[in-house]
Design a protein around this motif. Sequence first.
Motif, PDB file in Angstrom:
ATOM      1  N   GLU A  47     -12.719  -6.235  -7.046  1.00 18.70           N
ATOM      2  CA  GLU A  47     -13.027  -7.496  -7.713  1.00 18.70           C
ATOM      3  C   GLU A  47     -11.844  -8.215  -8.001  1.00 18.70           C
ATOM      4  OE1 GLU A  47     -15.484  -9.673  -7.866  1.00 18.70           O
ATOM      5  OE2 GLU A  47     -16.754  -8.086  -6.933  1.00 18.70           O
ATOM      6  N   LYS A  48     -10.752  -7.489  -8.535  1.00 23.55           N
ATOM      7  CA  LYS A  48      -9.238  -7.908  -8.690  1.00 23.55           C
ATOM      8  C   LYS A  48      -8.638  -8.566  -7.498  1.00 23.55           C
ATOM      9  CE  LYS A  48      -4.923  -6.503 -10.976  1.00 23.55           C
ATOM     10  NZ  LYS A  48      -4.132  -5.479 -11.579  1.00 23.55           N
ATOM     11  N   THR A  49      -8.781  -7.999  -6.360  1.00 22.80           N
ATOM     12  CA  THR A  49      -8.372  -8.314  -5.108  1.00 22.80           C
ATOM     13  C   THR A  49      -9.201  -9.550  -4.692  1.00 22.80           C
ATOM     14  OG1 THR A  49      -8.096  -5.999  -4.417  1.00 22.80           O
ATOM     15  CG2 THR A  49      -7.877  -7.508  -2.436  1.00 22.80           C
ATOM     16  N   ALA A 121      -1.276  -7.429  13.974  1.00 21.39           N
ATOM     17  CA  ALA A 121      -0.846  -7.525  12.306  1.00 21.39           C
ATOM     18  C   ALA A 121      -0.075  -5.989  12.071  1.00 21.39           C
ATOM     19  CB  ALA A 121      -1.918  -7.938  11.629  1.00 21.39           C
ATOM     20  N   ARG A 122      -0.902  -5.088  12.686  1.00 22.87           N
ATOM     21  CA  ARG A 122      -0.267  -3.357  12.236  1.00 22.87           C
ATOM     22  C   ARG A 122       0.995  -3.541  13.140  1.00 22.87           C
ATOM     23  NH1 ARG A 122      -5.847  -2.184  13.532  1.00 22.87           N
ATOM     24  NH2 ARG A 122      -6.734  -1.846  11.649  1.00 22.87           N
ATOM     25  N   GLU A 123       1.231  -3.897  14.285  1.00 24.17           N
ATOM     26  CA  GLU A 123       2.537  -3.843  14.866  1.00 24.17           C
ATOM     27  C   GLU A 123       3.736  -4.571  13.923  1.00 24.17           C
ATOM     28  OE1 GLU A 123       2.703  -5.398  18.803  1.00 24.17           O
ATOM     29  OE2 GLU A 123       0.976  -4.218  19.294  1.00 24.17           O
ATOM     30  N   GLU A 124       3.454  -5.680  13.514  1.00 30.70           N
ATOM     31  CA  GLU A 124       4.376  -6.522  12.601  1.00 30.70           C
ATOM     32  C   GLU A 124       4.300  -6.297  11.094  1.00 30.70           C
ATOM     33  OE1 GLU A 124       6.536  -8.609  14.058  1.00 30.70           O
ATOM     34  OE2 GLU A 124       5.594  -8.396  16.108  1.00 30.70           O
ATOM     35  N   SER A 125       3.271  -5.183  10.827  1.00 29.84           N
ATOM     36  CA  SER A 125       3.363  -4.872   9.347  1.00 29.84           C
ATOM     37  C   SER A 125       2.798  -5.956   8.480  1.00 29.84           C
ATOM     38  CB  SER A 125       4.383  -3.987   8.852  1.00 29.84           C
ATOM     39  OG  SER A 125       4.787  -3.126   9.446  1.00 29.84           O
ATOM     40  N   VAL A 126       1.999  -6.892   9.084  1.00 30.24           N
ATOM     41  CA  VAL A 126       1.263  -7.945   8.247  1.00 30.24           C
ATOM     42  C   VAL A 126       0.150  -7.195   7.416  1.00 30.24           C
ATOM     43  CG1 VAL A 126       0.282 -10.295   8.411  1.00 30.24           C
ATOM     44  CG2 VAL A 126       2.292  -9.528   9.984  1.00 30.24           C
ATOM     45  N   PRO A 127       0.138  -7.228   6.154  1.00 29.40           N
ATOM     46  CA  PRO A 127      -0.819  -7.174   5.497  1.00 29.40           C
ATOM     47  C   PRO A 127      -2.218  -7.828   5.700  1.00 29.40           C
ATOM     48  CG  PRO A 127       0.417  -8.406   4.009  1.00 29.40           C
ATOM     49  CD  PRO A 127       1.317  -8.367   5.235  1.00 29.40           C
ATOM     50  N   MET A 128      -3.379  -7.091   5.623  1.00 35.61           N
ATOM     51  CA  MET A 128      -4.645  -7.495   6.036  1.00 35.61           C
ATOM     52  C   MET A 128      -5.826  -7.335   4.929  1.00 35.61           C
ATOM     53  SD  MET A 128      -5.315  -6.378  10.062  1.00 35.61           S
ATOM     54  CE  MET A 128      -4.706  -4.794   9.914  1.00 35.61           C
ATOM     55  N   PHE A 129      -6.650  -8.314   4.845  1.00 39.50           N
ATOM     56  CA  PHE A 129      -7.537  -8.152   3.618  1.00 39.50           C
ATOM     57  C   PHE A 129      -8.932  -8.325   4.497  1.00 39.50           C
ATOM     58  CE2 PHE A 129      -3.994  -8.678   1.115  1.00 39.50           C
ATOM     59  CZ  PHE A 129      -3.967  -7.614   0.140  1.00 39.50           C
ATOM     60  N   LYS A 163       2.319 -11.825  -4.419  1.00 41.65           N
ATOM     61  CA  LYS A 163       3.305 -10.562  -4.680  1.00 41.65           C
ATOM     62  C   LYS A 163       2.109  -9.593  -5.249  1.00 41.65           C
ATOM     63  CE  LYS A 163       6.473 -11.690  -7.342  1.00 41.65           C
ATOM     64  NZ  LYS A 163       7.796 -12.066  -8.109  1.00 41.65           N
ATOM     65  N   LYS A 164       1.155  -9.888  -6.215  1.00 48.02           N
ATOM     66  CA  LYS A 164       0.120  -8.868  -6.536  1.00 48.02           C
ATOM     67  C   LYS A 164      -0.579  -8.454  -5.341  1.00 48.02           C
ATOM     68  CE  LYS A 164      -0.220 -10.659 -11.332  1.00 48.02           C
ATOM     69  NZ  LYS A 164      -0.961 -11.765 -12.186  1.00 48.02           N
ATOM     70  N   LEU A 165      -1.116  -9.316  -4.688  1.00 54.53           N
ATOM     71  CA  LEU A 165      -1.799  -8.792  -3.235  1.00 54.53           C
ATOM     72  C   LEU A 165      -1.038  -7.870  -2.483  1.00 54.53           C
ATOM     73  CD1 LEU A 165      -3.782 -11.944  -2.588  1.00 54.53           C
ATOM     74  CD2 LEU A 165      -4.780  -9.891  -3.119  1.00 54.53           C
ATOM     75  N   LEU A 168      -1.404  -4.656  -3.811  1.00 56.28           N
ATOM     76  CA  LEU A 168      -2.550  -3.954  -3.856  1.00 56.28           C
ATOM     77  C   LEU A 168      -3.174  -3.594  -2.218  1.00 56.28           C
ATOM     78  CD1 LEU A 168      -4.535  -6.291  -6.128  1.00 56.28           C
ATOM     79  CD2 LEU A 168      -3.921  -3.602  -6.510  1.00 56.28           C
ATOM     80  N   ASP A 169      -2.184  -4.165  -1.298  1.00 60.99           N
ATOM     81  CA  ASP A 169      -2.800  -4.043   0.225  1.00 60.99           C
ATOM     82  C   ASP A 169      -2.955  -2.796   0.793  1.00 60.99           C
ATOM     83  OD1 ASP A 169      -3.137  -4.513   2.608  1.00 60.99           O
ATOM     84  OD2 ASP A 169      -1.091  -4.219   3.376  1.00 60.99           O
ATOM     85  N   PRO A 170      -4.356  -2.490   0.941  1.00 66.05           N
ATOM     86  CA  PRO A 170      -4.685  -1.031   1.692  1.00 66.05           C
ATOM     87  C   PRO A 170      -4.128  -0.913   3.095  1.00 66.05           C
ATOM     88  CG  PRO A 170      -6.442  -2.544   1.732  1.00 66.05           C
ATOM     89  CD  PRO A 170      -5.242  -3.278   1.164  1.00 66.05           C
ATOM     90  N   SER A 171      -3.835  -1.950   3.878  1.00 62.82           N
ATOM     91  CA  SER A 171      -3.616  -1.703   5.218  1.00 62.82           C
ATOM     92  C   SER A 171      -2.057  -1.317   5.611  1.00 62.82           C
ATOM     93  CB  SER A 171      -3.910  -2.977   6.222  1.00 62.82           C
ATOM     94  OG  SER A 171      -3.017  -3.882   5.668  1.00 62.82           O
TER      95      SER A 171
END
Length: 172
Positions: A47-49, A121-129, A163-165, A168-171
């Motif tokens: 829920e925080k995310t 996104a994975r190649e560029e290390s971009v966080p995904m939600f 910044k908080k996200l 928390l980023d799982p990817s």
Amino acid sequence: EKKESNPARMFSGDKLIPERYAECKRVPKIPNATSGPRPYAVVTGDEKTKTLLVEMLGELMRLQRRAMEDKNAKARRRIVMGLREVARGIRAHKVKMVVVANNLDEYGVIDEKVQTILDLAREESVPMFFEFSKRTLGKALGKSIKVAVVGIQNADGAHQQFKKLLALDPSL
């Protein structure tokens, strides 16, 4: 010989939809075989995310709207929406974070584009939600339409949530 098949005319409100567009609307929609998140989506269910994402997206959208309306402000895109725009933004190294709906329709072309975005996104290390459905992602942006994917290009004005996200980023 030309076949005369006269399909029913389609209207949007009281306006007639041109036949070439109406043709597309007649294609039957294939509902998702599974109700709920698709396999590509890694939903944390935190829920925080969700709260941070809603705050950040709402604020960035508000600031982007204000920049468009204010003639003096230098209009810089904060958010891009749509499969093509987000993929283009990631390729150009402009997108810093991606929010993808977790219930996109199972449809060949859409699946390919989503896979392209996930790979880029994975190649560029971009966080995904993947916390939202299409409808709730649209609502988080203050829109009345469904939104498939959002790319954050510039988090100015909502940097705390951003910044908080990232933390928390799982990817990543």
